[in-house]
Design an enzyme around this catalytic site. Structure first.
Site, PDB file in Angstrom:
ATOM      1  N   TYR A   6       0.817  -1.209   0.000  1.00 46.36           N
ATOM      2  CA  TYR A   6       0.000   0.000   0.000  1.00 46.36           C
ATOM      3  C   TYR A   6       0.858   1.270   0.000  1.00 46.36           C
ATOM      4  CZ  TYR A   6      -3.921  -3.039   1.271  1.00 46.36           C
ATOM      5  OH  TYR A   6      -4.868  -4.012   1.293  1.00 46.36           O
ATOM      6  N   LYS A  64       4.247 -14.153   5.506  1.00 43.45           N
ATOM      7  CA  LYS A  64       4.464 -15.169   4.468  1.00 43.45           C
ATOM      8  C   LYS A  64       5.980 -15.222   4.232  1.00 43.45           C
ATOM      9  CE  LYS A  64       2.696 -17.857   1.149  1.00 43.45           C
ATOM     10  NZ  LYS A  64       1.806 -18.990   1.340  1.00 43.45           N
ATOM     11  N   ASP A  82      -1.802 -17.796   4.970  1.00 42.14           N
ATOM     12  CA  ASP A  82      -2.850 -18.673   4.418  1.00 42.14           C
ATOM     13  C   ASP A  82      -3.385 -19.609   5.494  1.00 42.14           C
ATOM     14  OD1 ASP A  82      -0.199 -19.427   4.198  1.00 42.14           O
ATOM     15  OD2 ASP A  82      -0.440 -20.616   2.381  1.00 42.14           O
ATOM     16  N   ASP A 119      -5.361  -5.980   6.415  1.00 42.72           N
ATOM     17  CA  ASP A 119      -6.565  -5.478   5.758  1.00 42.72           C
ATOM     18  C   ASP A 119      -7.555  -6.628   5.543  1.00 42.72           C
ATOM     19  OD1 ASP A 119      -8.329  -3.926   4.360  1.00 42.72           O
ATOM     20  OD2 ASP A 119      -7.073  -3.648   2.585  1.00 42.72           O
TER      21      ASP A 119
END
Ligand code: NAD
Length: 344
Positions: A133, A180, A215, A239
């Site tokens: 972002y 991740k 995930d 988010d």
């Protein structure tokens, strides 16, 4: 004139941006409830968004930023992001201009809302300024585009430090960093490593300090959400997962949020301006009320916040005083009045 209770308290001025669409109705609800609570808050109303573009030439006039910088605390209704006018999102601009680097999203089960899970109580601390972002995005020739994921040591340190500090203050039991890092070893790896570096200062303050790959985290939140407590996330994962958590407790209509920097905070509902419901007494003010309740806690008014929560819970428990989006029959005003009656 100040009432008996508010004359005992130092009056605090809070900037109020009513917002667009249903914004004025949901923030009016907050004003009425806060007045009934009698906590010595005075509002400095500053308009932003769609309604000021014509007059000011911008949806975010400088006086709005000045007011928030001066008062240090603000409550904001939702703002419409004009499509195709060239104006960037006011919400994003506010976060950048005021360096509100933490987006704090609590999701707690509420009475009267029938959902598969009970007793959910999760807070997401989302880094609010970096990651994908950061706005570093461009075309590479005509047939490719790239967006740069920016993660800095300073950005990681300040969100992780705030998450640990606030979690200790709230007596939370578990804190989990989401990443991740198995794939993005430098960026998410840095976020995860700094979380663990900072955790050394808080080792005996939590039952568990751990990490989850994003995930897996998404799946865990759907199958065993009650096991999780505080999540600390880079911007993009925060988010997405904070909306997932909002879904566990009733959706965006009940989801409060806060954007917090050093010594400055802007509280706002997560939902948008819902223009189709504007001016119809149909909007649910709950997310804005819960944002205001969290604002009271931030201002050190814990007992008043608890009083407000009890009055809200009582109103939610009955179909007659719940709003329609939550299976009730009340309008914005009737729900607000029920909360005020419960405060007496
Ligand atoms: P939205 O949240 O306004 O609406 C999504 C759906 O939820 C609609 O069906 C709406 O009617 C309903 N809804 C939302 N809040 C509700 C409430 N309090 N009570 C009852 N129903 C409610 O999202 P959208 O339609 O994607 O966006 C509308 C505008 O809001 C856009 O201009 C968008 O940019 C803006 N927006 C602003 C913010 C913000 O200011 N923080 C956040 C999201 C969207």
């Amino acid at each position: 004139m100040a009432s008996e209770r508010s004359s005992e308290l130092a009056t605090r001025t809070v900037s109020l941006i009513p917002g667009d669409g249903i914004g004025p109705e949901v923030t009016d609800s907050v004003r009425a409830v806060i007045e009934a609570l009698d906590v010595g808050i005075e509002w400095e109303v500053v308009e932003a968004g769609e309604k000021v573009i014509e007059k000011e030439g911008t949806p975010l006039p400088e006086y709005v930023l000045e007011s928030i910088r001066r008062n240090k605390v603000a409550l904001k209704g939702p703002l419409t992001t004009p499509v195709g006018t060239g104006f960037r999102s006011v919400n994003v601009a506010l976060r950048k201009e005021l360096d509100l680097y933490a987006n704090i999203r609590p999701s707690q089960s509420l009475p009267g809302i029938d959902l598969p899970y009970k007793d959910i109580d999760i807070i997401v601390f989302r880094e609010n300024t970096e990651d994908l972002y950061a706005g570093v995005e461009h075309m590479v020739g005509r047939n490719a585009a790239e967006s740069i994921k920016v993660i800095t040591r300073e950005g990681c340190e300040r969100i992780c430090r705030m998450a640990f500090e606030q979690s200790v203050a709230m007596g939370r039991r578990r804190i989990t960093v989401v990443h991740k890092a198995n794939i993005m070893k430098f960026t998410d790896g840095m976020f995860r490593d700094i979380f663990y570096e900072i955790s050394r200062d808080y080792e005996n303050r939590f039952e568990e300090i751990d990490d989850r790959i994003v995930d897996n985290m998404a799946m865990q939140l759907v199958i065993r959400p009650n096991e999780y407590d505080v999540l600390v996330c880079p911007n993009l994962y925060g988010d997405i997962l904070s909306d997932l958590c909002a879904g566990l407790v009733g959706g965006l209509g009940v989801a409060p949020g806060a954007n917090v920097g050093d010594g400055i905070a802007l509280f706002e509902p997560v939902h948008g301006s819902a223009p189709k419901y504007a001016g119809q007494n149909r909007a649910n003010p709950l997310a804005t009320l819960l944002s205001a309740k969290n604002m009271l806690i931030y201002m050190g008014l814990q007992e008043d916040a608890e009083r407000m929560q009890r009055a809200i819970n009582e109103a939610l428990a009955s179909e007659k005083t719940r709003t329609r989006d939550l299976g009730g029959t009340a309008g914005t005003k009737e729900f607000t009045q029920a909360i005020i009656d419960n405060l007496r």
